[in-house]
Design an enzyme around this catalytic site. Structure first.
Site, PDB file in Angstrom:
ATOM      1  N   LEU A  71       0.853  -1.178   0.000  1.00 46.86           N
ATOM      2  CA  LEU A  71       0.000   0.000   0.000  1.00 46.86           C
ATOM      3  C   LEU A  71       0.892   1.231   0.000  1.00 46.86           C
ATOM      4  O   LEU A  71       2.011   1.193   0.529  1.00 46.86           O
ATOM      5  CB  LEU A  71      -0.895   0.028   1.253  1.00 46.86           C
ATOM      6  CG  LEU A  71      -1.930  -1.093   1.419  1.00 46.86           C
ATOM      7  CD1 LEU A  71      -2.622  -0.957   2.774  1.00 46.86           C
ATOM      8  CD2 LEU A  71      -2.949  -1.085   0.294  1.00 46.86           C
ATOM      9  N   ASP A  72       0.399   2.324  -0.580  1.00 46.24           N
ATOM     10  CA  ASP A  72       1.142   3.575  -0.519  1.00 46.24           C
ATOM     11  C   ASP A  72       1.294   4.013   0.936  1.00 46.24           C
ATOM     12  O   ASP A  72       0.501   3.632   1.810  1.00 46.24           O
ATOM     13  CB  ASP A  72       0.408   4.677  -1.296  1.00 46.24           C
ATOM     14  CG  ASP A  72       0.396   4.421  -2.792  1.00 46.24           C
ATOM     15  OD1 ASP A  72       1.269   3.675  -3.275  1.00 46.24           O
ATOM     16  OD2 ASP A  72      -0.498   4.961  -3.475  1.00 46.24           O
ATOM     17  N   LYS A  73       2.285   4.839   1.179  1.00 46.61           N
ATOM     18  CA  LYS A  73       2.602   5.278   2.539  1.00 46.61           C
ATOM     19  C   LYS A  73       1.400   5.879   3.266  1.00 46.61           C
ATOM     20  O   LYS A  73       1.164   5.596   4.448  1.00 46.61           O
ATOM     21  CB  LYS A  73       3.740   6.301   2.478  1.00 46.61           C
ATOM     22  CG  LYS A  73       4.179   6.840   3.829  1.00 46.61           C
ATOM     23  CD  LYS A  73       5.344   7.801   3.643  1.00 46.61           C
ATOM     24  CE  LYS A  73       5.792   8.394   4.966  1.00 46.61           C
ATOM     25  NZ  LYS A  73       6.966   9.288   4.791  1.00 46.61           N
ATOM     26  N   THR A  75      -1.777   5.438   2.530  1.00 47.86           N
ATOM     27  CA  THR A  75      -2.958   4.581   2.475  1.00 47.86           C
ATOM     28  C   THR A  75      -2.951   3.653   3.680  1.00 47.86           C
ATOM     29  O   THR A  75      -1.960   2.965   3.936  1.00 47.86           O
ATOM     30  CB  THR A  75      -2.985   3.749   1.178  1.00 47.86           C
ATOM     31  OG1 THR A  75      -2.955   4.632   0.054  1.00 47.86           O
ATOM     32  CG2 THR A  75      -4.236   2.893   1.112  1.00 47.86           C
ATOM     33  N   ARG A 172      -5.927   6.459  -7.397  1.00 43.25           N
ATOM     34  CA  ARG A 172      -5.577   7.880  -7.382  1.00 43.25           C
ATOM     35  C   ARG A 172      -5.621   8.464  -8.794  1.00 43.25           C
ATOM     36  O   ARG A 172      -6.177   9.541  -9.018  1.00 43.25           O
ATOM     37  CB  ARG A 172      -4.197   8.056  -6.745  1.00 43.25           C
ATOM     38  CG  ARG A 172      -4.150   7.593  -5.287  1.00 43.25           C
ATOM     39  CD  ARG A 172      -2.739   7.452  -4.754  1.00 43.25           C
ATOM     40  NE  ARG A 172      -2.049   8.733  -4.725  1.00 43.25           N
ATOM     41  CZ  ARG A 172      -0.778   8.868  -4.355  1.00 43.25           C
ATOM     42  NH1 ARG A 172      -0.061   7.799  -4.009  1.00 43.25           N
ATOM     43  NH2 ARG A 172      -0.211  10.062  -4.341  1.00 43.25           N
TER      44      ARG A 172
END
Length: 220
Positions: A71-73, A75, A172
């Site tokens: 997951l993105d930082k 998220t 996104r």
């Protein structure tokens, strides 16, 4: 700490370490929550990742495990880990993602009102330099996102987002492409906020359905 996104001046996050500030400036440091276990059986470990922690940083807490997805930082939510010595689990998980056998449901908050369900079917091309950036491009890889509005308040919409594919920054980039970037996602044109309001809410893998409840700061 600034790079981690936890330093605030008033209600605004401090983003540039080189900015000149008054010597009387008061800084506020936010604590990053620790990951919590949602499910653990045999070699599979499913965590609730807090916002502002990279997926790789989770391994400091669970050094015997490796990431099965990322997951993105900024998220938060459901993320999968497997024991390092279980190569069979890693192969099965990669195969399940590749064959689109994993149900992935997110929650997102966007500025503006989205009234109807819709499907976003646009190819995504990702460039990875020092920072990944995805764009809608005919030469990109197929990407499919389904969105459903859940709540409205203060000219914002809470969305349920289900993705079939898993391209880099897919949600996104897709939401930005229809004019509704995620709140806090300044990289894709969103308004500044405390965080990027994207949360991995549910995953169904190998007939195991796991849900991570919304964080307390995830509000319209």
């Amino acid at each position: 700490m600034i790079d981690s996104g936890i330093v605030y001046v008033g209600h605004r996050r401090l983003r540039v370490a080189r900015a000149l500030l008054d010597t009387k400036t008061h800084f506020r440091i936010e604590k990053i929550a620790k990951p919590s276990v949602l499910y653990k059986q045999d070699s599979l470990l499913i965590l609730d990742k807090p916002c502002l922690m990279t997926s790789e940083e989770l391994l400091r807490f669970y050094p015997d495990y490796q990431l099965l997805n990322r997951l993105d930082k900024e998220t938060s939510g459901v993320i999968l880990l497997g024991l390092k010595d279980d190569e069979e689990l890693q192969k099965k998980t990669i195969h399940a993602f590749k064959k689109q056998e994993v149900y992935k449901e997110y929650l997102a908050i966007v500025n503006g009102l989205i009234n109807d369900e819709m499907q976003i079917d646009k190819p995504i091309l990702t460039q990875k330099n020092s920072k990944a950036k995805s764009t809608i491009h005919q030469k990109g890889k197929p990407a499919l996102t389904h969105i459903t509005p859940l709540e409205y308040e203060n000219k914002k919409t809470l969305l349920k987002v289900v993705i079939k594919t898993g391209r880099t920054h897919q949600i996104r980039a897709h939401l930005a492409s229809i004019g509704y970037p995620i709140l806090g996602d300044m990289q894709y044109g969103g308004k500044e906020a405390k965080r990027i309001f994207l949360h991995s809410h549910k995953i169904n893998l190998f007939n195991i359905q796991i849900t991570a409840q919304k964080p307390s700061d995830f509000k319209l």
